[in-house]
Design an enzyme around this catalytic site. Structure first.
Site, PDB file in Angstrom:
ATOM      1  N   HIS A 204     -50.218 -41.792  91.595  1.00 23.46           N
ATOM      2  CA  HIS A 204     -49.123 -41.338  92.456  1.00 23.46           C
ATOM      3  C   HIS A 204     -47.961 -42.305  92.586  1.00 23.46           C
ATOM      4  O   HIS A 204     -46.933 -41.957  93.149  1.00 23.46           O
ATOM      5  CB  HIS A 204     -49.653 -41.049  93.863  1.00 23.46           C
ATOM      6  CG  HIS A 204     -49.874 -42.316  94.658  1.00 23.46           C
ATOM      7  ND1 HIS A 204     -50.969 -43.110  94.486  1.00 23.46           N
ATOM      8  CD2 HIS A 204     -49.109 -42.930  95.583  1.00 23.46           C
ATOM      9  CE1 HIS A 204     -50.886 -44.156  95.294  1.00 23.46           C
ATOM     10  NE2 HIS A 204     -49.758 -44.082  95.973  1.00 23.46           N
TER      11      HIS A 204
HETATM   12  C1  UD1 Z   1     -46.362 -43.287 100.133  1.00 24.20           C
HETATM   13  C2  UD1 Z   1     -46.090 -44.797 100.080  1.00 24.20           C
HETATM   14  C3  UD1 Z   1     -47.032 -45.436  99.060  1.00 24.20           C
HETATM   15  C4  UD1 Z   1     -48.471 -45.078  99.348  1.00 24.20           C
HETATM   16  C5  UD1 Z   1     -48.598 -43.558  99.400  1.00 24.20           C
HETATM   17  C6  UD1 Z   1     -50.001 -43.102  99.668  1.00 24.20           C
HETATM   18  C7  UD1 Z   1     -43.740 -45.469 100.493  1.00 24.20           C
HETATM   19  C8  UD1 Z   1     -42.517 -46.014  99.878  1.00 24.20           C
HETATM   20  N1  UD1 Z   1     -44.728 -45.125  99.638  1.00 24.20           N
HETATM   21  O1  UD1 Z   1     -46.027 -42.748  98.872  1.00 24.20           O
HETATM   22  O2  UD1 Z   1     -46.891 -46.849  99.126  1.00 24.20           O
HETATM   23  O3  UD1 Z   1     -49.297 -45.605  98.329  1.00 24.20           O
HETATM   24  O4  UD1 Z   1     -47.728 -43.063 100.421  1.00 24.20           O
HETATM   25  O5  UD1 Z   1     -50.075 -41.701  99.517  1.00 24.20           O
HETATM   26  O6  UD1 Z   1     -43.826 -45.382 101.689  1.00 24.20           O
HETATM   27  N2  UD1 Z   1     -45.831 -34.883 100.257  1.00 24.20           N
HETATM   28  C9  UD1 Z   1     -46.491 -33.750 100.655  1.00 24.20           C
HETATM   29  N3  UD1 Z   1     -47.270 -33.805 101.776  1.00 24.20           N
HETATM   30  C10 UD1 Z   1     -47.405 -34.944 102.494  1.00 24.20           C
HETATM   31  C11 UD1 Z   1     -46.724 -36.096 102.079  1.00 24.20           C
HETATM   32  C12 UD1 Z   1     -45.954 -36.055 100.954  1.00 24.20           C
HETATM   33  O7  UD1 Z   1     -46.404 -32.705 100.042  1.00 24.20           O
HETATM   34  O8  UD1 Z   1     -48.123 -34.924 103.504  1.00 24.20           O
HETATM   35  C13 UD1 Z   1     -45.021 -34.859  99.006  1.00 24.20           C
HETATM   36  C14 UD1 Z   1     -43.582 -34.588  99.220  1.00 24.20           C
HETATM   37  O9  UD1 Z   1     -43.135 -33.814  98.153  1.00 24.20           O
HETATM   38  C15 UD1 Z   1     -42.944 -35.967  99.150  1.00 24.20           C
HETATM   39  C16 UD1 Z   1     -43.854 -36.668  98.143  1.00 24.20           C
HETATM   40  O10 UD1 Z   1     -45.139 -36.122  98.363  1.00 24.20           O
HETATM   41  O11 UD1 Z   1     -41.625 -35.936  98.780  1.00 24.20           O
HETATM   42  C17 UD1 Z   1     -43.931 -38.149  98.293  1.00 24.20           C
HETATM   43  O12 UD1 Z   1     -44.308 -38.523  99.612  1.00 24.20           O
HETATM   44  P1  UD1 Z   1     -43.776 -39.915 100.231  1.00 24.20           P
HETATM   45  O13 UD1 Z   1     -44.337 -40.117 101.586  1.00 24.20           O
HETATM   46  O14 UD1 Z   1     -42.330 -40.004 100.092  1.00 24.20           O
HETATM   47  O15 UD1 Z   1     -44.384 -40.998  99.287  1.00 24.20           O
HETATM   48  P2  UD1 Z   1     -45.832 -41.168  98.650  1.00 24.20           P
HETATM   49  O16 UD1 Z   1     -45.699 -40.954  97.208  1.00 24.20           O
HETATM   50  O17 UD1 Z   1     -46.894 -40.411  99.380  1.00 24.20           O
END
Ligand code: UD1
Length: 363
Positions: A204
């Site tokens: 991820h």
């Molecule tokens: C975040 C952290 C990363 C951690 C990871 C664990 C930052 C910069 N990154 O990354 O260090 O390892 O969490 O998972 O803070 N989304 C959903 N549902 C959710 C959350 C996210 O669908 O509950 C999708 C959305 O499309 C979103 C994407 O995942 O845009 C990324 O989520 P985001 O919280 O921005 O970053 P992570 O990749 O989860």
């Protein structure tokens, strides 16, 4: 009684802070703030349920957005809560946008910040997490390092030794407290896999989900899945990136939704090996005795690689296939499994004791 606010918002923070929260609630007036960075049931609520955590006192509901927008929402929504609750200390964990915003908001209000998992460095400033860690460590009052490497990194950046405490990693405490409960999980039956006969895959990180890197990785993993059963626990970021890049999931890979904590522990414990770019899972696998082939060129959790339990196999098509084929040979895998992993529990108690020390010294 002193007041401590804990700010969390993503899956790894919920897991890694879970062993500290009951201890904090015994000792302090404890207020839990959830940023809402993660919000899907399987990325968030399931962990509160399984880990028996209290519901957050405040929810910032920031949701997904660009880094600037997400961080800005956290700062502007958290500030009035900190002004109203007037904590003596704010606790954050790790390297996410939530942790960085929580720490920054508090530091700007002159509230001491404790940073758990302080000092991890990849030395790759392209990673959003690396910037978050550096900022947090330089504005925090109490730096709780997980291992000697993290401690050395902090000292090398000129951070004062009196702020640093080496406490270990709370991931280990979370695994130890939940390993027995995980025996109840029916995940092996639900996925119809045999213990020791499959690999677990997670992927991820932002540097691994770009259009120049992700297609080669998925192609390599698809080829590997012709040789081994691979269960891919698909993170929403990766699912979205695959859609954007127009990448089809290879039919050889078996895909699952992200799993809850107990199912994940059980599935990883019984796996032949783990393929991952996650930090938390590297440590969980270490504690569960499962070797990890890390889909990166560096790791902030070096102690398990240094101990010979995990290996780095990179993130290109060639490096993944070469690394996996080499390390998944039975003799090579047996050597990884036999490596004595330096796993130490009790980080949560040491972390809370260090917080008490600091708060008592300013009483
Ligand atoms: C975040 C952290 C990363 C951690 C990871 C664990 C930052 C910069 N990154 O990354 O260090 O390892 O969490 O998972 O803070 N989304 C959903 N549902 C959710 C959350 C996210 O669908 O509950 C999708 C959305 O499309 C979103 C994407 O995942 O845009 C990324 O989520 P985001 O919280 O921005 O970053 P992570 O990749 O989860």
């Amino acid at each position: 009684m002193k007041t401590v606010v804990t700010v969390l918002g993503t899956r790894p923070e919920i897991i890694k802070l879970s062993p500290l929260i009951p201890l904090l609630r015994e000792r302090f007036r404890h207020i839990l703030v959830h940023s809402g960075q993660h919000y899907s049931f399987e990325m968030d609520a399931v962990f509160f349920e399984e880990l028996g955590l209290p519901a957050p006192d405040y929810t910032l509901a920031v949701g997904s957005a660009s880094h600037g927008e997400q961080t800005a929402r956290m700062l502007s929504r958290l500030e009035p809560i900190l002004l109203a609750t007037r904590p003596d200390m704010v606790l954050v964990q790790g390297d996410t946008n939530t942790a960085m915003a929580g720490g920054l908001c508090a530091a700007k209000l002159n509230i001491p910040v404790t940073h758990l998992e302080s000092g991890g460095r990849s030395f790759n400033r392209q990673m959003p997490e690396e910037l978050n860690r550096i900022i947090l460590d330089h504005i925090s009052t109490l730096l709780l390092a997980a291992d000697e490497t993290a401690e050395r990194n902090l000292l090398a950046e000129g951070l004062p030794p009196e702020r640093i405490r080496m406490v270990g990693s709370s991931v280990i405490d979370a695994v130890e407290r939940n390993r027995q409960h995980a025996l109840r999980s029916t995940i092996l039956q639900r996925l119809e896999v045999t213990p020791g006969d499959y690999l677990v895959l997670t992927l991820h990180r932002s540097e691994n989900t770009t259009p120049d890197v992700l297609p080669g990785m998925i192609r390599a993993l698809g080829e590997l899945a012709e040789e081994h059963t691979i269960i891919f626990l698909l993170h929403p970021r990766t699912a979205a990136a695959m859609r954007t890049c127009g990448i089809e999931m290879p039919r050889s890979i078996r895909v699952s939704e992200p799993l809850g904590y107990l199912d994940t522990l059980r599935l990883v414990e019984q796996a032949r090996a783990l393929l991952t770019d996650s930090g938390g899972l590297q440590e969980e696998a270490g504690a569960l005795g499962t070797p990890a082939l890390i889909l990166r060129n560096e790791t902030e959790w070096r102690y398990l690689v240094d101990a010979g339990r995990h290996v780095l196999i990179g993130n290109t098509h060639e490096s993944i296939l070469a690394g996996a084929r080499r390390w998944l040979q039975p003799e090579a895998l047996a050597r990884l499994r036999a490596a004595p992993a330096p796993i130490r529990s009790g980080a949560s108690e040491r972390a809370v004791a260090a917080m008490i020390d600091v708060l008592e010294s300013v009483a």
